[in-house]
Each structure stands twice: as C-alpha cells, then as structure tokens.
Design a protein around this motif. Structure first.
Motif, short mmCIF file in Angstrom:
data_model
loop_
_atom_site.label_atom_id
_atom_site.label_comp_id
_atom_site.label_asym_id
_atom_site.label_seq_id
_atom_site.Cartn_x
_atom_site.Cartn_y
_atom_site.Cartn_z
N VAL A 1 0.85 -1.19 0.00
CA VAL A 1 0.00 0.00 0.00
C VAL A 1 0.88 1.24 0.00
CG1 VAL A 1 -1.79 1.26 1.25
CG2 VAL A 1 -1.83 -1.23 1.20
N VAL A 2 0.65 2.13 -0.96
CA VAL A 2 1.41 3.36 -1.11
C VAL A 2 0.60 4.49 -0.47
CG1 VAL A 2 2.52 4.93 -2.75
CG2 VAL A 2 2.38 2.48 -3.26
N VAL A 3 1.25 5.22 0.45
CA VAL A 3 0.59 6.29 1.21
C VAL A 3 1.41 7.56 1.05
CG1 VAL A 3 -0.21 7.00 3.49
CG2 VAL A 3 -0.19 4.57 2.88
N THR A 4 0.74 8.68 0.80
CA THR A 4 1.43 9.96 0.68
C THR A 4 1.94 10.41 2.04
OG1 THR A 4 -0.04 10.58 -1.12
CG2 THR A 4 1.17 12.35 -0.10
N GLU A 5 3.16 10.90 2.07
CA GLU A 5 3.70 11.47 3.31
C GLU A 5 2.96 12.77 3.61
OE1 GLU A 5 5.62 10.12 5.34
OE2 GLU A 5 6.86 8.69 4.26
N PRO A 6 2.47 12.94 4.84
CA PRO A 6 1.68 14.14 5.15
C PRO A 6 2.48 15.45 5.07
CG PRO A 6 2.05 12.81 7.12
CD PRO A 6 2.58 12.03 5.96
N VAL B 1 1.41 10.53 -6.77
CA VAL B 1 1.21 11.24 -5.51
C VAL B 1 -0.22 11.74 -5.39
CG1 VAL B 1 1.93 13.23 -4.12
CG2 VAL B 1 3.65 11.87 -5.32
N ARG B 2 -0.77 12.25 -6.48
CA ARG B 2 -2.14 12.75 -6.47
C ARG B 2 -3.12 11.63 -6.14
NH1 ARG B 2 -5.56 12.12 -10.15
NH2 ARG B 2 -4.05 11.81 -11.81
N LEU B 3 -2.96 10.48 -6.77
CA LEU B 3 -3.86 9.35 -6.51
C LEU B 3 -3.76 8.87 -5.07
CD1 LEU B 3 -3.49 7.22 -9.76
CD2 LEU B 3 -5.51 8.47 -8.99
N CYS B 4 -2.53 8.86 -4.54
CA CYS B 4 -2.34 8.39 -3.17
C CYS B 4 -2.78 9.44 -2.14
CB CYS B 4 -0.89 8.00 -2.94
SG CYS B 4 -0.41 6.56 -3.91
N ARG B 5 -2.80 10.69 -2.54
CA ARG B 5 -3.26 11.75 -1.64
C ARG B 5 -4.76 11.62 -1.42
NH1 ARG B 5 -0.74 16.74 -3.45
NH2 ARG B 5 1.00 16.04 -2.18
N ASP B 6 -5.49 11.26 -2.47
CA ASP B 6 -6.94 11.07 -2.35
C ASP B 6 -7.26 9.90 -1.43
OD1 ASP B 6 -7.25 13.21 -4.08
OD2 ASP B 6 -7.52 11.95 -5.85
N GLU C 1 10.94 10.88 -0.47
CA GLU C 1 10.09 11.07 0.71
C GLU C 1 8.77 11.76 0.40
OE1 GLU C 1 12.52 12.91 3.70
OE2 GLU C 1 13.71 11.10 3.98
N PHE C 2 8.21 11.46 -0.78
CA PHE C 2 6.88 11.93 -1.13
C PHE C 2 5.82 10.93 -0.68
CE2 PHE C 2 9.45 14.37 -4.09
CZ PHE C 2 8.87 15.62 -4.00
N VAL C 3 6.20 9.64 -0.65
CA VAL C 3 5.28 8.58 -0.23
C VAL C 3 6.06 7.58 0.63
CG1 VAL C 3 3.85 8.76 -2.31
CG2 VAL C 3 5.70 7.09 -2.25
N HIS C 4 5.31 6.74 1.34
CA HIS C 4 5.92 5.58 1.99
C HIS C 4 5.07 4.36 1.67
CE1 HIS C 4 3.08 6.80 5.19
NE2 HIS C 4 3.03 5.51 5.47
N VAL C 5 5.63 3.20 1.88
CA VAL C 5 4.96 1.96 1.50
C VAL C 5 4.73 1.12 2.75
CG1 VAL C 5 5.17 -0.17 0.15
CG2 VAL C 5 6.03 1.98 -0.78
N ASN C 6 3.49 0.69 2.92
CA ASN C 6 3.14 -0.24 3.99
C ASN C 6 3.04 -1.63 3.38
OD1 ASN C 6 2.92 1.85 5.86
ND2 ASN C 6 0.77 2.17 5.40
N ARG C 7 3.91 -2.49 3.82
CA ARG C 7 3.90 -3.85 3.28
C ARG C 7 2.89 -4.69 4.03
NH1 ARG C 7 9.84 -5.07 4.15
NH2 ARG C 7 8.94 -7.09 4.56
N PRO C 8 2.26 -5.63 3.34
CA PRO C 8 1.34 -6.54 4.02
C PRO C 8 2.10 -7.46 4.97
CG PRO C 8 1.65 -7.20 1.75
CD PRO C 8 2.36 -5.89 1.92
N VAL C 9 1.42 -7.95 5.98
CA VAL C 9 2.05 -8.86 6.93
C VAL C 9 2.24 -10.21 6.25
CG1 VAL C 9 1.77 -10.01 9.16
CG2 VAL C 9 0.94 -7.68 8.85
#
Length: 131
Positions: A43-48, A67-72, A102-110
């Motif tokens: 999961v790609v998440v925009t850095e706040p 970045v725009r798609l992940c910001r939404d 450092e525009f986004v970070h990635v949350n890896r699945p468990v």
C-alpha cells in the motif's frame, strides 16, 4: 507520404493518443532502491509533510499522478498501475523514486508466516464467548 503510398505523419494511435515507451518514463531503469519492498499488494501512502510534487522539476508527470492518486486515498501498487494504465514494472520504479524523495511511503502486508495461528484466534473467541 512514403514510397509505399502510406501517410507516416501519424506517430500515434488516434484512439490511444501519443505513445510513450515505458523505458522513457523510468529513464531506462528497470529497478529502484526500494523495489524489493514493492509487491503488488503493498500500500502506497502519501507522506503528510511532503512538498508539492509539482514544484519538483526532477519528477515526471507520472510521479505527480501517483502522488495525487495516493493523496486522495492510499492505493496498492496494482491499483496504481491499473488507474494510470501503466505496466507494473514502471509503477514500481516510479514509486521507488517517490519513496527515495520522501513523497510517499509503503506499507507492506504482513507475511503469512507472521500472522497468528487460526487455532489461537479460535481459542480467544471461544474464551470471550465464555465470559
């Protein structure tokens, strides 16, 4: 017109628009430093606190779109590829660039090996029901 009588002035498909090769979007790269963390369901998440990507001259329009798609809302790598109509390999490289910047970070699945055993969860549920 060419010698065979065909008009070669159209370098694009009328329905698809201009064609840009995937290697042009990644500047010829097939991997990025963060690539090993980017499976399809990551999961790609925009850095706040990230700067506006449109102000960064080193980023391509595709970077800005990600970045725009992940910001939404946060998106998986597969969803980004489908939403942008880009190959998965290209999206992985572009997301890797954005992680490095450092525009986004990635949350890896468990990983399944780290998930609790189903029998333990059943025991917990049964114990809660017994209360």
């Amino acid at each position: 017109m060419s010698a065979d009588g065909q008009d070669r002035s159209h370098w694009f498909d009328d329905e698809a628009g201009p064609v840009v090769r995937p290697y042009a979007m990644t500047r010829g790269r097939t991997t990025s430093a963060a690539q090993h963390r980017l499976d399809l369901i990551a999961v790609v998440v925009t850095e706040p606190y990230a700067d506006d990507p449109e102000d960064d001259p080193t980023l391509s329009p595709e970077h800005v779109d990600i970045v725009r798609l992940c910001r939404d809302s946060s998106s998986t790598v597969a969803e980004l590829a489908a939403g942008l109509d880009l190959p998965i390999g290209v999206v992985r490289v572009l997301v890797g660039d954005l992680v490095d910047g450092e525009f986004v970070h990635v949350n890896r699945p468990v990983p399944p090996a780290e998930l609790p055993d189903e029998s333990i969860l059943r025991d917990v549920i049964n114990g809660l029901r017994a209360l």
